[in-house]
Each structure stands twice: as structure tokens, then as C-alpha cells.
Design a protein around this motif. Structure first.
Motif, short mmCIF file in Angstrom:
data_model
loop_
_atom_site.label_atom_id
_atom_site.label_comp_id
_atom_site.label_asym_id
_atom_site.label_seq_id
_atom_site.Cartn_x
_atom_site.Cartn_y
_atom_site.Cartn_z
N LYS A 734 0.84 -1.21 0.00
CA LYS A 734 0.00 0.00 0.00
C LYS A 734 0.87 1.25 0.00
O LYS A 734 0.59 2.23 -0.71
CB LYS A 734 -0.91 0.02 1.23
CG LYS A 734 -2.26 -0.64 1.03
CD LYS A 734 -3.11 -0.37 2.27
CE LYS A 734 -4.47 -1.01 2.18
NZ LYS A 734 -5.17 -0.86 3.47
N THR A 741 -1.38 5.44 -7.10
CA THR A 741 -2.80 5.65 -6.87
C THR A 741 -3.20 7.11 -7.06
O THR A 741 -4.32 7.40 -7.45
CB THR A 741 -3.22 5.21 -5.46
OG1 THR A 741 -2.39 5.90 -4.52
CG2 THR A 741 -3.05 3.73 -5.27
N HIS A 745 -9.58 7.56 -5.45
CA HIS A 745 -10.03 6.90 -4.24
C HIS A 745 -9.90 5.40 -4.44
O HIS A 745 -10.57 4.81 -5.29
CB HIS A 745 -11.48 7.28 -3.96
CG HIS A 745 -11.89 6.91 -2.58
ND1 HIS A 745 -11.32 7.48 -1.46
CD2 HIS A 745 -12.80 6.03 -2.13
CE1 HIS A 745 -11.87 6.97 -0.39
NE2 HIS A 745 -12.78 6.07 -0.77
N ILE A 746 -9.02 4.77 -3.66
CA ILE A 746 -8.80 3.34 -3.84
C ILE A 746 -8.91 2.63 -2.50
O ILE A 746 -8.39 3.08 -1.49
CB ILE A 746 -7.40 3.10 -4.44
CG1 ILE A 746 -7.49 3.37 -5.94
CG2 ILE A 746 -6.95 1.66 -4.21
CD1 ILE A 746 -6.18 3.73 -6.51
N LYS A 747 -9.64 1.51 -2.52
CA LYS A 747 -9.80 0.74 -1.28
C LYS A 747 -9.18 -0.62 -1.47
O LYS A 747 -9.48 -1.31 -2.46
CB LYS A 747 -11.30 0.56 -0.99
CG LYS A 747 -11.81 1.47 0.10
CD LYS A 747 -13.19 1.05 0.48
CE LYS A 747 -13.84 2.16 1.30
NZ LYS A 747 -15.29 1.99 1.33
N LYS A 749 -9.21 -3.93 0.58
CA LYS A 749 -9.69 -4.64 1.78
C LYS A 749 -9.04 -6.01 1.79
O LYS A 749 -8.81 -6.60 0.74
CB LYS A 749 -11.21 -4.86 1.70
CG LYS A 749 -12.02 -3.59 1.66
CD LYS A 749 -13.48 -4.00 1.72
CE LYS A 749 -14.39 -2.87 1.30
NZ LYS A 749 -15.75 -3.38 1.06
N VAL A 787 -12.16 -0.93 -5.86
CA VAL A 787 -12.14 -1.71 -4.62
C VAL A 787 -11.43 -3.03 -4.92
O VAL A 787 -11.81 -3.75 -5.84
CB VAL A 787 -13.57 -1.99 -4.12
CG1 VAL A 787 -13.51 -2.81 -2.83
CG2 VAL A 787 -14.32 -0.70 -3.89
N ASP A 805 -11.23 -7.53 -8.01
CA ASP A 805 -11.41 -6.08 -8.16
C ASP A 805 -12.68 -5.80 -8.94
O ASP A 805 -13.34 -6.71 -9.44
CB ASP A 805 -10.18 -5.45 -8.82
CG ASP A 805 -10.02 -5.87 -10.27
OD1 ASP A 805 -11.04 -6.13 -10.95
OD2 ASP A 805 -8.86 -5.95 -10.75
#
Lengths: 870, 130
Positions: A734, A741, A745-747, A749, A787, A805
Motif C-alpha cells: 500500500k 494511486t 479513491h482506492i480501497k 480490503k 475496490v 477487483d
């Protein structure tokens, strides 16, 4: 006042004189004294003279008492005073009890006392007389009252007054009806048979009731005498109808009683306390008690099952329900028990009672039990049993029958006939005789061949019997069968074995020696499998290959037991379906696990099937060779070949990379340089060419670096492994991709709950995670926030890593297996990618011994699944 | 002697397209060159333009492209009407040195030849003659 007349009974004249003198002294009454010496002859005179009082000299001996008795008897109501001696006081007192009014001892005699006693006695006697009269009157009144009470309260139809001599004094209107018949008339004499009845009434003076019939009519009479008046009142009623009703009732009761007495059921009438009020002969016979004995008993004395409390509750229940029917058991007088069925009816009379019929069902019970046993016997006999109706349709099959033929009872009962198990292999004439015998009403016994549901044939021994009713008509058939297939096979096998035995022994020794030694030298064992018995024989060499001794279970199952578990299913199917099923020779290499030392070996089994005259497979004879050494060498060769093929493929790919990816920038450089020095080029064009040249040179460099990188992977695998934590890895990545990135907005999980670390090469895992995440970043949808979900799963013997994804996805139908190829790109324009990432991932996953697969949908997303064995 | 005046280049490598255009112009002077980085767009252009266009063209086709390879391009192209196809002369223009690619090109009746990058004067002159 008139003088009192006194009788003195005294034999002593001086005493008479004395008393006479005393009486004269009494001034308040005058008296006439008459004296007598005795009374013997003078009873009549006493009565005639109306004496007012008697003075009796009581003699001390027994005559005194007798005299007194006589005086009382004669004088009746005349008072008596006793003159006694000193010693006679006791007797005097006794006689007062018996009726004397008073007594005066002689020595106490004086005028005052005498006078007073005389007056008192007379007065008292008079009072007594009056009381007696009154009593008589009261008695009469009472009698009259009783008589009146006895008079019928119902208004009698007939009233007759009959005089004591039988003369009819009065008869009322209703009574006149009787006149012509009975020839009655007022002042006439009543018929003698009526007179005979009422005559005693005049004598006895009590009312009676009686009945008289005349012609068809019956009369009830009440005769009430009025003796003083001298007649009798007769009150009569016509009771013909009532009598008839009573008679009918009696008859019907009689009839019922007869029915009850002669009934085959035991009968009880029982009160609410369970006491027997009535029983019939049948129950007496059932129980062995007499009816007298039974009528002193309660239900609980006879009940052999229910406890008394329960019986009481049962009574209440039946009272509530009105009736009941149940089974129980009673105890006979001799103590034995019998089964009964009881049917109870509650009758709402008086305090309530029960009418109970009792049926002895011991016999039925015994039959039922016998039937149950029979049924059990049918179910557990081990024989296949069936019943059919007259048309041959199954009506019953036992479980044995179902399991023998492989049908369920639902498939058979009511649906089909035993034709379904007919094999069709038997001669037609056989079946013809079979049916003829059966239809003639005779049983058929013997062996036959039938067919199971799955088509296999079985040998049967059994019987078929027609079931015949009383009119000798066939109403169905009974079949009893036994599977003797095995017995048959054993028989055949025995015959063969016997033949073999004969042969053996003759030509053994030398040949056997030769055979054994050659087998040992070649590590070739031989066997013979008999399919009828299911057992095989083995040579010494085979025993040592299998690692078994003479006690080993040489059945097909025993052989499969030796076969390696991974090959067992295949070999079982191969033998059954390929070899036996298609009648092919056995020819297969397979693994075994030796029975004694559990070593895994490779063997090569060969075998030929042998059939009997009619073509049935009987046995298989063949060899089993230990090919472990050869096989491992062969496997080694196969592995090497596979490796070589893979290397070759790698090389081909390498060539391809060289020819395409290395050549492309080179070609560009060549092209660009060929025109770079053309004087006609504009500055702008020169500029473009220079930039392109630079780019191509960089690209060339990158390809060289990539190639180096790839070649490194293939040799790096021997590095030291370490425990890699997935969460840490993702966090590390990350941070490193922050630049990539950008503002988007990148998630990312992740869920590594099931398994969160793995012993592996960290650099590879970093590269795998990095490449997959950056792949998702590269191919994200422009207007949807990205995501990425990473999840680990722990399965039985492997671990899965899922990377999912919501990016633009890949059309896998179009692209197929090229996804993971080197320098494969699937998106034109805009997206940076040189076709390196997934190739790297795949190479790294595979060199770690794992597998990678992809699933994707265009505009939905992509999921990569990586598997590693644990 | 007439020469082709119309050229179409289909290659995802834009620098190659630039080089090709410069070389062609340098040798043939004023000509009409259309370049396509995305092969699907090239197919679409050909199908639409050459339904009516009567002036023949030369097509330089790359093999190694991400969304549609040169061979896949040819599969689509073969479905076009003969009217269209008779106007187009196709040459594979590839950096590949692989003999298998060359053999494959030879097998295809619609491919006139296999040219290894880069384009050079001799090649252009030999194919541009009608």
C-alpha cells in the motif's frame, strides 16, 4: 252415699268379729259385710252380689296364693285388699303387682287404716276401670285410623258393602257392570268364591287385598271390615290392562333373561361400585365360579390386569362416555387367566349401573399370537416369500424377496406378476408343465433360473403352491424361494477343483521346480483366479511380490486390499468392467502396497480369461511381474522428458520474445536512423524521430532487464523460505503504490482470517501481491472508485488466495490462456502495460509450486485465484 | 508507370507509424497515408471507405498487437466483399524474425508479402508499382 258391700274371706270367726267391729267404728261410710270361710264354691255368688270390695285373709301357705288367683279370676274388676300375717309381707307385695289393691298386716289392723284402705282401693279400682275403657276406645280409634289408611287412595271403580252373612248391602254404579255377570243384586247373597275370601275377614277383623279374575278381566279388591257395624266394604278396580302389561313385561324380561343366559357372551350387571348384581351362566362357565359366588364379588376380584384404582377410574370414564369396549384378562376360580373382550354400556337407572358383555377371546388371542409368530417367521425366515392373487398379481412379498430380486415391495405389490422375475432362459415346455401342475391345484417344487431387477440371473430352489378355498377354487399362489446361485457355483467349482486335483500330483515335482525357479529369476509371479468361488491361487514368487503368506485372504477383495489406495478404484473397475465386462485380457501396470512391509511397488499384471463349454467365464490365469525398478526408471525418464519439453517451450518463448519484443525497438531504431539524416526532414519531424529513438532505446533496455529478471526467477527458487505474513505484505505494498494511486479513491480490503501467513519466498510473494494489485490499479474503471478485495481461504490440503477487483475486466473468451503470456497486452490505447506483470506472477506462483487461475467479466471486474498446497 | 498513392498502416507502435510515414513520404512524395494504432478502427475504415473508393491501396499490417493480432485482423478482413478486397494489397510489416510468421504470411492468399521492419527504400520501390 250407699253402703259399701264388703266380702270378707276369713276362716277365723274371731277375726271376722274383730273386722266387723272395726267397720262399725268407721263413721264416714256405712258398710255391709258378708263373710265366707273359703271361696271354692262361691265364685258365682261373688259375681252376683256386686261386691264393692273383697278383704282376703292371705294364708301363709301355698293356698293363700291360689285363693287370691281365684278371687281375681272371679271378681274381675272388684278391688282386693289382703289381710296378712307378719311373715307374709313379701308375698303380699308380689300380689299387689298381680292385681291386689292393698295389704294390711293383721297386727296393724285398726278402724282408721282399714277404712282408708277400703276407700282408696275402691277409688283406684274405679280409676283403673276407666283407664281400661279408655284404652279400648283408643284401640278402636286406632284400628279405625288404620282401616281408613288402608282404604285405597285411588278412587275405586267398584264399591260394595257386604254384610257378615254374605248379603250384598250396597253396590255403586260402576259395580253394577258386574251384576249380570256375577248375578249380584242388592240383598242377594254374593257368589261363594267371593264369600269364601271375605268370610275370614269378619273373624280376623283385618283388611286384606286380593285379586279375582272373571272371564278375561282381572279385578283387584281391597276388603275393609267394619265389624261393629257388621259389614265389609269392598273396593275394587279393573286391573286387566295393568296385569297384561305386567305379564308382557315379565315375558320380555324372561325372554331377555333367556337370551342373556344362553348368550355366548358372558353377562354382568354391575353397580357403580363394581359389584356384580347379575351374571349369566356363560360367564359362570368362563370363570368357573357359581353365580352365587359371583354375586358376592366385585370386578377387581376377577380382573387380572387392571389395578383396582384403575378399574375405578375406568368405571368413571365409561360412565362419562356412556359405553366402552376394551380388552382385558380375568382370573378364573382355579387361578388361571383368560383373555376377554369387554363391551360395557352405562345405564342411567337408580344410581347408575353397567351392562357388560364379556367375550372369551383367549382362542382369538392365541390365533393372533400364532399369526404374529407366523408373520415374523415369514419376515425372518431367510426365504424369499411372496403371495399373489388368482391373476398372479403380487399381494405380498417379504423383505428377503425384495432384496433377492432387487425390487422394492412398492414396485411389486398390486403392480406386477412373477413374470417380472422370469429369466426367459428356461425351456418353454418347462414353464408349461410348471403352470399345468400349479393350475391343477398341485404344488411345484424344484430349481429354476430367475432374473433380478438388474438383469443378473440367479439360481433358485423353491416351491410354488396354489392357495385353494373351501370350494376348491384357486384364489392365489404362494411362492417360497431360496437363492442357490452360490451353492451352484460352489458345486461347479468343486467339480473343477476335483478334476484339477486328479491332474496334480502326477506331473508335479520337476516341472514345479523349473517353474518356481524361473519365476523367481524373473520376479514374475503367477496366479489363477476362479470367478466361481471368487478366490485366487498364487505362486511362491507372487506371494513374495505381494508380501503375503498362505493365510492371506486370496479373494478379489483381498487383492484389492493390496492394490495401492490411489489405484484401487481404477483397478476394481478395470477388472469388472473392462476385463470381465468386455472379456478382454488383463494388461495393466499398477501400484501395490506390500502386505508385510507396506512398501509401495509397481507391478505389471497380465491375465487371460478362461471360459467353460457354454461360454461362461470361469477363471483367469496370468502373471504379475514386479516392475518397480523399471517403472521408477521409466518415470524418471518421463519426468526428464517433460522437463525437456518444458525447457524447450521456455526456449521457444524466449525466441519469440527475442524475435518480437527485442526486435521491435531495434527495428524502430534502424528505421529511424535510416531517415534521420535526410535533409528534407523538418525540425519537427527530426524532433519526433529523436524522441522515438530515445524511447526505443529505453524499451530495448527494459526488455533486456525483463529477460534478465525472468531468467533470475528460474534460478532463484533455492533461496531460503520464511514465514510471510499476508497483512504485513499488503500494508507494505500500500505504501509503495501511493505514487501510482495518486488522487484516486482506492480501497484495498483484506481478510486473512482463515490463514494469514505462509512459509515461502518473501520476494516472490511481494512480487505476486504487487503485480496483482498494480494490475487492478492499471485496469480500473475510470468513473468507479476501485475496490480490491484480497482474501485467504484454508481448505483441506491447500490454501487459496483470492484477488478480486471491480475493474474493467478482460474478455476471457477472446483472450483465453494468453492472459498470463509474456508481453501480452489486451487493452489498446491509454493504458500503460507492457505484458509483463501477469507473466511474472504466473512464473513466480508456478515456481513456488502453486497454480493461478483467472475469472473475469468485462466492466464488472476480475478475480485471480492462487492455490498452494499446504 | 503508376504507383500506389494510398497507404494504410495498422500497428499499435506509434513510433513505428511515424517512421513508416516519414520514409514513405520521403521516397514517394505526396501520398495519402492513414495510420491506425487500434486494429479494429483500421478494419472499420477499410470496410467503409473501400465500398466505393476505386483507388487501390497498400496496407502495412503488424502482427503483434494487444487487442487484435495481425492474424485475427486477417480473419475479419477475409469476410469483406471481394469489391473491397481487390483494392487492397496487404503486406505484413513486423519486427519479427520468426520464420513461422513468414510461413504463415505466405499461406494467406490475401497477403502479398512479409516485410521485416524497418521499411527501406528498395522494398518501397518494389511494391509501390501498380
Amino acid at each position: 252415699m250407699r253402703p259399701i258391700t264388703i266380702l270378707l274371706i276369713e276362716d277365723n270367726p274371731s277375726d271376722v268379729r274383730l273386722i266387723r267391729g272395726m267397720l262399725k267404728e268407721i263413721s264416714y261410710f256405712k258398710s255391709n259385710l258378708i263373710s265366707m270361710e273359703t271361696l271354692i264354691e262361691d265364685c258365682e255368688q261373688i259375681q252376683k252380689n256386686n261386691f264393692d270390695i273383697i278383704l282376703l285373709d292371705l294364708k301363709p301357705d301355698s293356698t293363700g296364693r291360689q285363693t287370691f288367683q281365684k278371687v281375681i279370676d272371679c271378681s274381675k274388676e272388684i278391688p282386693v285388699i289382703l289381710i296378712t300375717g307378719i311373715e307374709d309381707e313379701k308375698l303380699a307385695l308380689k300380689l299387689i303387682m298381680e292385681g291386689a289393691q292393698d295389704y294390711i298386716p293383721k297386727q296393724n289392723l285398726n278402724p282408721v287404716l282399714l277404712g282408708k284402705s277400703i276407700l282408696y282401693s275402691i277409688e283406684r279400682q274405679a280409676l283403673l276401670r276407666n283407664i281400661k275403657k279408655l284404652n279400648v276406645q283408643i284401640g278402636r280409634i286406632e284400628k279405625e285410623r288404620i282401616r281408613l289408611a288402608k282404604t285405597p287412595s285411588v278412587n275405586p271403580a267398584l264399591i260394595l258393602h257386604v254384610a257378615g252373612n254374605g248379603k250384598l248391602l250396597y253396590i255403586n254404579e260402576a259395580g253394577i257392570k258386574l251384576l249380570p255377570d256375577w248375578q249380584l243384586r242388592i240383598n242377594g247373597i254374593i257368589p261363594s268364591r267371593l264369600k269364601d275370601i271375605i268370610d275370614p275377614i269378619f273373624i280376623e277383623g283385618t283388611a286384606i287385598e286380593f285379586e279375582l279374575s272373571h272371564r278375561e278381566l282381572i279385578y283387584s279388591f281391597c276388603a275393609v271390615p267394619f265389624i261393629e257395624e257388621g259389614y265389609i266394604n269392598l273396593y275394587g278396580r279393573d286391573i286387566t290392562e295393568r296385569k297384561q302389561a305386567e305379564e308382557a313385561l315379565r315375558e320380555s324380561e324372561e325372554k331377555h333373561r333367556t337370551i342373556i343366559q344362553t348368550s355366548i357372551y358372558g353377562f354382568w350387571l354391575v353397580d357403580m361400585q363394581g359389584r356384580l348384581l347379575e351374571v349369566n351362566e356363560t360367564y359362570c362357565r368362563m370363570s368357573g365360579y357359581s353365580s352365587q359366588e359371583l354375586l358376592t364379588m366385585c370386578i377387581s376380584d376377577l380382573e387380572a390386569v387392571e389395578m383396582a384404582d384403575y378399574t375405578a377410574a375406568h368405571i368413571q370414564k365409561i360412565k362419562f362416555l356412556g359405553e366402552g369396549r376394551f380388552e382385558s384378562r380375568h382370573r378364573r376360580k382355579d387361578g388361571s387367566i383368560f383373555d376377554i373382550e369387554v363391551s360395557v354400556q352405562y345405564q342411567f337407572v337408580e344410581n347408575g349401573r353397567f351392562v357388560i358383555f364379556i367375550q372369551d377371546i383367549s382362542e382369538r388371542k392365541r390365533t393372533e399370537e400364532a399369526l404374529l409368530k407366523l408373520e415374523k417367521a415369514i419376515y425372518t425366515s431367510g426365504e424369499a416369500i411372496f403371495l399373489t392373487d388368482r391373476e398372479g398379481v403380487f399381494t405380498f412379498v417379504n423383505p428377503e424377496f425384495c432384496s433377492l430380486y432387487g425390487f422394492s415391495s412398492d414396485e411389486l405389490i398390486g403392480k406386477t406378476t412373477p413374470r417380472i422375475i422370469d429369466s426367459g432362459v428356461l425351456d418353454k415346455s418347462f414353464n408349461k408343465v410348471f403352470w399345468q401342475t400349479l393350475l391343477n391345484g398341485n404344488e411345484v417344487r424344484g430349481e429354476r433360473i430367475n432374473k433380478r431387477k438388474d438383469g443378473t440371473l440367479i439360481n433358485i430352489d423353491g416351491s410354488a403352491t396354489p392357495i385353494i378355498d373351501e370350494e376348491k377354487k384357486i384364489i392365489g399362489f404362494l411362492g417360497i424361494q431360496r437363492d442357490i446361485t452360490e451353492r451352484k457355483l460352489t458345486e461347479q467349482a468343486l467339480i473343477i477343483a476335483n478334476k484339477e486335483l486328479k491332474k496334480a500330483g502326477e506331473e508335479l515335482t520337476e516341472k514345479e521346480f523349473f517353474l518356481r525357479e524361473s519365476q523367481r529369476a524373473g520376479n514374475i509371479g503367477s496366479y489363477k483366479t476362479n470367478f466361481i468361488t471368487g478366490y485366487w491361487q498364487s505362486s511362491e514368487t507372487l506371494d513374495s511380490i505381494f508380501g503375503i503368506d498362505e493365510n492371506y485372504d486370496r479373494s478379489i477383495a483381498g487383492w484389492l486390499e493390496i492394490v495401492h489406495p490411489d489405484d484401487r478404484k481404477n483397478m476394481d473397475e478395470y477388472l469388472r468392467l473392462e476385463v470381465i465386462g468386455k472379456r478382454k485380457s488383463f494388461n495393466k501396470e499398477y501400484r501395490i502396497v506390500r502386505n508385510d512391509d507396506k512398501q509401495t511397488k509397481w507391478v505389471w499384471g497380465l491375465g487371460d480369461l478362461k471360459s467353460d463349454e457354454s461360454g461362461n467365464i470361469v477363471e483367469m490365469i496370468g502373471t504379475i511381474t514386479d516392475i518397480t525398478v523399471k517403472k521408477y526408471a521409466e518415470l524418471e525418464r518421463v519426468k526428464m522428458t517433460m522437463d525437456l519439453i518444458q525447457r524447450n517451450k521456455d526456449l521457444e518463448q524466449f525466441t519469440y520474445i527475442v524475435s518480437h519484443n527485442l526486435r521491435a525497438p531495434v527495428a524502430n531504431i534502424l528505421g529511424a536512423t535510416s531517415i534521420l539524416f535526410n535533409p528534407e526532414l523538418s525540425t519537427k519531424e527530426k524532433d519526433v524521430l529523436n524522441r522515438g529513438l530515445n524511447e526505443s532505446v529505453n524499451r530495448l533496455d527494459n526488455v533486456v532487464k525483463d529477460l534478465n529478471h525472468i531468467l533470475q526467477i528460474k534460478s532463484k527458487i533455492n533461496e531460503i523460505k520464511e514465514e510471510v505474513n499476508f497483512s504485513d505484505l499488503v500494508e507494505e505494498i500500500k505504501i509503495s503504490i501511493q505514487d501510482l494511486t495518486g488522487k484516486d479513491h482506492i480501497k484495498i480490503k483484506y481478510d486473512f482470517f482463515e490463514i494469514d501467513s505462509f512459509l515461502t519466498l518473501k520476494s516472490y510473494f511481494y512480487s505476486i501481491f504487487y503485480n496483482l494489485i498494480s494490475n487492478s490499479l492499471k485496469y480500473r474503471q475510470p468513473d468507479i472508485p476501485l475496490v480490491i478485495v484480497i482474501k485467504s481461504r484454508k481448505l483441506k490440503d491447500k490454501m487459496e488466495l483470492l484477488f478480486k477487483d471491480n475493474g474493467i475486466g478482460i474478455d476471457l473468451e477472446k483472450v483465453g490462456d494468453k492472459v498470463f503470456g509474456l508481453y501480452k497486452r489486451f487493452h489498446s490505447g491509454g493504458i500503460e502495460g507492457k505484458g509483463m506483470g501477469l507473466y511474472m506472477v504466473k512464473t513466480q506462483v508456478e515456481s513456488l509450486g502453486g497454480k493461478i487461475s483467472i475469472s473475469s467479466k468485462v466492466n464488472k471486474g476480475t478475480e485471480f485465484k492462487i492455490e498452494f498446497k499446504l | 508507370m503508376n504507383t500506389f498513392r494510398k497507404y494504410i498502416i495498422v500497428d499499435d507502435d506509434s513510433f513505428n507509424n511515424t517512421i513508416c510515414s516519414l520514409i514513405l513520404k520521403n521516397i514517394l512524395g505526396e501520398i495519402d497515408i492513414k495510420t491506425f494504432k487500434v486494429p479494429e478502427e483500421g478494419l472499420e475504415f477499410i470496410e467503409n471507405e473501400y465500398m466505393t473508393n476505386l483507388e487501390p491501396a497498400i496496407l502495412f499490417l503488424d502482427i503483434n498487437m494487444p487487442t487484435l493480432s495481425g492474424w485475427e485482423f486477417m480473419e475479419q478482413y477475409e469476410k469483406f466483399s471481394e469489391e473491397v478486397k481487390k483494392q487492397i494489397s496487404i503486406y505484413i510489416l513486423s519486427s519479427s524474425l520468426d520464420q513461422r510468421d513468414k510461413d504463415k504470411a505466405k499461406m494467406n492468399p490475401y497477403i502479398k508479402g512479409f516485410i521485416s521492419k524497418p521499411l527501406n527504400r528498395e522494398t518501397i520501390l518494389s511494391i509501390s508499382q501498380i
